[in-house]
Design an enzyme around this catalytic site. Structure first.
Site, PDB file in Angstrom:
ATOM      1  N   GLY A 140       0.818  -1.220   0.000  1.00  0.00           N
ATOM      2  CA  GLY A 140       0.000   0.000   0.000  1.00  0.00           C
ATOM      3  C   GLY A 140       0.846   1.261   0.000  1.00  0.00           C
TER       4      GLY A 140
ATOM      5  N   SER B 146       1.042   3.551  -2.452  1.00  0.00           N
ATOM      6  CA  SER B 146       0.619   4.611  -3.381  1.00  0.00           C
ATOM      7  C   SER B 146       0.067   5.844  -2.684  1.00  0.00           C
ATOM      8  CB  SER B 146      -0.439   4.058  -4.354  1.00  0.00           C
ATOM      9  OG  SER B 146      -1.474   3.425  -3.638  1.00  0.00           O
TER      10      SER B 146
ATOM     11  N   TYR C  77     -13.077  -3.713  11.142  1.00  0.00           N
ATOM     12  CA  TYR C  77     -11.737  -3.103  11.091  1.00  0.00           C
ATOM     13  C   TYR C  77     -10.977  -3.360  12.395  1.00  0.00           C
ATOM     14  CZ  TYR C  77      -8.237   0.621  10.527  1.00  0.00           C
ATOM     15  OH  TYR C  77      -7.060   1.348  10.440  1.00  0.00           O
TER      16      TYR C  77
ATOM     17  N   ALA D  56     -11.489  -5.708  14.599  1.00  0.00           N
ATOM     18  CA  ALA D  56     -11.153  -7.136  14.729  1.00  0.00           C
ATOM     19  C   ALA D  56      -9.921  -7.472  13.894  1.00  0.00           C
ATOM     20  CB  ALA D  56     -12.342  -7.990  14.286  1.00  0.00           C
TER      21      ALA D  56
ATOM     22  N   LYS E  10      -7.536  -5.423  13.040  1.00  0.00           N
ATOM     23  CA  LYS E  10      -6.349  -4.766  13.596  1.00  0.00           C
ATOM     24  C   LYS E  10      -5.897  -5.442  14.906  1.00  0.00           C
ATOM     25  CE  LYS E  10      -5.679  -2.028  10.241  1.00  0.00           C
ATOM     26  NZ  LYS E  10      -4.421  -1.992   9.495  1.00  0.00           N
TER      27      LYS E  10
ATOM     28  N   ILE F 169      -4.833   9.553  11.791  1.00  0.00           N
ATOM     29  CA  ILE F 169      -3.802  10.160  10.948  1.00  0.00           C
ATOM     30  C   ILE F 169      -4.475  10.783   9.723  1.00  0.00           C
ATOM     31  CG2 ILE F 169      -1.626   9.711   9.712  1.00  0.00           C
ATOM     32  CD1 ILE F 169      -1.593   9.040  12.775  1.00  0.00           C
TER      33      ILE F 169
HETATM   34  P1  NAP Z   1      -5.047   5.012   2.619  1.00  0.00           P
HETATM   35  O1  NAP Z   1      -4.626   6.425   2.487  1.00  0.00           O
HETATM   36  O2  NAP Z   1      -6.459   4.638   2.361  1.00  0.00           O
HETATM   37  O3  NAP Z   1      -4.077   4.113   1.667  1.00  0.00           O
HETATM   38  C1  NAP Z   1      -4.262   2.727   1.639  1.00  0.00           C
HETATM   39  C2  NAP Z   1      -3.180   2.102   0.792  1.00  0.00           C
HETATM   40  O4  NAP Z   1      -3.398   0.679   0.765  1.00  0.00           O
HETATM   41  C3  NAP Z   1      -3.225   2.558  -0.663  1.00  0.00           C
HETATM   42  O5  NAP Z   1      -1.903   2.600  -1.156  1.00  0.00           O
HETATM   43  C4  NAP Z   1      -4.014   1.440  -1.341  1.00  0.00           C
HETATM   44  O6  NAP Z   1      -3.778   1.299  -2.737  1.00  0.00           O
HETATM   45  C5  NAP Z   1      -3.477   0.240  -0.588  1.00  0.00           C
HETATM   46  N1  NAP Z   1      -4.358  -0.918  -0.699  1.00  0.00           N
HETATM   47  C6  NAP Z   1      -5.659  -1.012  -0.315  1.00  0.00           C
HETATM   48  N2  NAP Z   1      -6.136  -2.237  -0.609  1.00  0.00           N
HETATM   49  C7  NAP Z   1      -5.111  -2.927  -1.173  1.00  0.00           C
HETATM   50  C8  NAP Z   1      -4.978  -4.234  -1.710  1.00  0.00           C
HETATM   51  N3  NAP Z   1      -6.004  -5.100  -1.707  1.00  0.00           N
HETATM   52  N4  NAP Z   1      -3.782  -4.608  -2.220  1.00  0.00           N
HETATM   53  C9  NAP Z   1      -2.733  -3.740  -2.247  1.00  0.00           C
HETATM   54  N5  NAP Z   1      -2.807  -2.488  -1.753  1.00  0.00           N
HETATM   55  C10 NAP Z   1      -3.981  -2.087  -1.239  1.00  0.00           C
HETATM   56  O7  NAP Z   1      -4.735   4.428   4.080  1.00  0.00           O
HETATM   57  P2  NAP Z   1      -3.812   5.022   5.248  1.00  0.00           P
HETATM   58  O8  NAP Z   1      -4.633   5.923   6.069  1.00  0.00           O
HETATM   59  O9  NAP Z   1      -2.519   5.474   4.697  1.00  0.00           O
HETATM   60  O10 NAP Z   1      -3.604   3.690   6.102  1.00  0.00           O
HETATM   61  C11 NAP Z   1      -2.456   2.868   5.978  1.00  0.00           C
HETATM   62  C12 NAP Z   1      -2.507   1.822   7.076  1.00  0.00           C
HETATM   63  O11 NAP Z   1      -2.547   2.470   8.349  1.00  0.00           O
HETATM   64  C13 NAP Z   1      -3.746   0.932   7.010  1.00  0.00           C
HETATM   65  O12 NAP Z   1      -3.421  -0.391   7.375  1.00  0.00           O
HETATM   66  C14 NAP Z   1      -4.650   1.533   8.066  1.00  0.00           C
HETATM   67  O13 NAP Z   1      -5.553   0.596   8.596  1.00  0.00           O
HETATM   68  C15 NAP Z   1      -3.647   1.986   9.095  1.00  0.00           C
HETATM   69  N6  NAP Z   1      -4.160   3.044   9.966  1.00  0.00           N
HETATM   70  C16 NAP Z   1      -4.532   4.255   9.464  1.00  0.00           C
HETATM   71  C17 NAP Z   1      -5.037   5.219  10.329  1.00  0.00           C
HETATM   72  C18 NAP Z   1      -5.467   6.574   9.854  1.00  0.00           C
HETATM   73  O14 NAP Z   1      -5.993   7.330  10.680  1.00  0.00           O
HETATM   74  N7  NAP Z   1      -5.278   6.940   8.618  1.00  0.00           N
HETATM   75  C19 NAP Z   1      -5.147   4.932  11.693  1.00  0.00           C
HETATM   76  C20 NAP Z   1      -4.747   3.697  12.170  1.00  0.00           C
HETATM   77  C21 NAP Z   1      -4.259   2.754  11.296  1.00  0.00           C
HETATM   78  P3  NAP Z   1      -4.643   2.202  -3.804  1.00  0.00           P
HETATM   79  O15 NAP Z   1      -4.098   3.602  -3.678  1.00  0.00           O
HETATM   80  O16 NAP Z   1      -4.356   1.590  -5.114  1.00  0.00           O
HETATM   81  O17 NAP Z   1      -6.066   2.104  -3.365  1.00  0.00           O
END
Ligand code: NAP
Length: 248
Positions: A13, A15, A156, A158, A160, A189
């Protein structure tokens, strides 16, 4: 099998959001960053460019981590090109939020397939290479809600929580091979994942954060860089909370 003098980093992930920040932060002349993504081709090209601008090398590949075939091909390509993997960051994740009574089975399955099965497939694929190397770092991006729970996020949360149990189990399995496995648990974030939230929800989130601000992707990246560093070599099976104090 070719051997590469370059440190090989794999980020799922990469991108967008936190993954993009992690890829960029690893950029260095002696490092190659491989990342995958689901469908955002132009965002992935931007990550590659950011890594190049920072003096590194990046390869973005569209590969669904919920697909065993896609994950196998992704790691075969990496190992055939570099012969090694030094760091794996299991970062890709999705949400399908909603109250339990309205949660569709297909939504539950989608969250488990990406967040849990995806991490399992990538970790299993990389562990063989790391065992041969007798070194490696695996860092799993969990969430504060995997520890605290959150109404409307049962699937989500569960997934995590499951990441944390997996982290501790694999840390025990791989410790004798000089491989550390840790989790980072972000709070809220600023990324596309939280962008969709209403102003009201954001306000209520802020009330829960002692440091009084939402986190930035770089706040999570700092913890990941530390866990991947030589200085963190004696840390395994831990959950690092980076949540502005939401969880203490
Ligand atoms: P995001 O901005 O939605 O980005 C998600 C990334 O995962 C994108 O690069 C997406 O690719 C990729 N992805 C999704 N499904 C995929 C798949 N089936 N195969 C390969 N790649 C896939 O998310 P984020 O906020 O940066 O979150 C990153 C991580 O941190 C996640 O695990 C999330 O649960 C965790 N997290 C985030 C927060 C928060 O507040 N943001 C808090 C706690 C934990 P595409 O761009 O192609 O869709």
């Amino acid at each position: 099998m070719p051997t590469n003098e370059k440190r090989t980093i794999v980020v799922t992930g990469g991108s967008r959001g936190i993954g993009k920040s992690i890829c960029t932060a690893f950029a260095a002349p002696d490092t190659v960053v491989y990342f995958n993504y689901a469908s955002s081709h132009s965002a992935a090209a931007e990550t590659e460019q950011l890594v190049r601008d920072a003096g590194g090398q990046a390869v973005g590949i569209c590969a669904d981590i919920a697909s065993e075939t896609a994950v196998t091909d992704f790691f075969l390509k990496i190992v055939s090109e570099t012969g090694r993997v030094d760091v794996l960051v299991n970062n890709a994740g999705i949400t399908r939020d909603g109250l339990l009574v309205r949660t569709k089975t297909s939504d539950w399955d989608a969250v488990m397939d990406v967040n849990l099965k995806g991490m399992f497939l990538c970790t299993r694929a990389v562990s063989k290479t790391m065992i041969k190397q007798h070194s490696g770092r695996i860092i799993n991006i969990s969430s504060v809600v995997g520890v605290t729970g959150n109404a409307g996020q049962s699937s989500y949360a569960a997934s995590k929580s499951g990441m944390i149990g997996f982290t501790k189990s694999i840390a025990r399995e791989l410790a004798s091979r000089n491989i550390t496995v840790n989790a980072v648990a972000p709070g809220y974030i600023v990324t596309d994942m939280t962008e969709a939230l209403s102003e009201k929800v954001r306000e209520s989130m802020l009330q829960q954060i002692p440091l009084g601000r939402l986190g930035q992707p770089e706040d999570i990246t700092a913890a990941v860089l530390f866990l991947a560093s030589r200085q963190a070599g004696y840390i395994t099976g831990q959950v690092f909370h980076v949540s502005g104090g939401m969880y203490m």
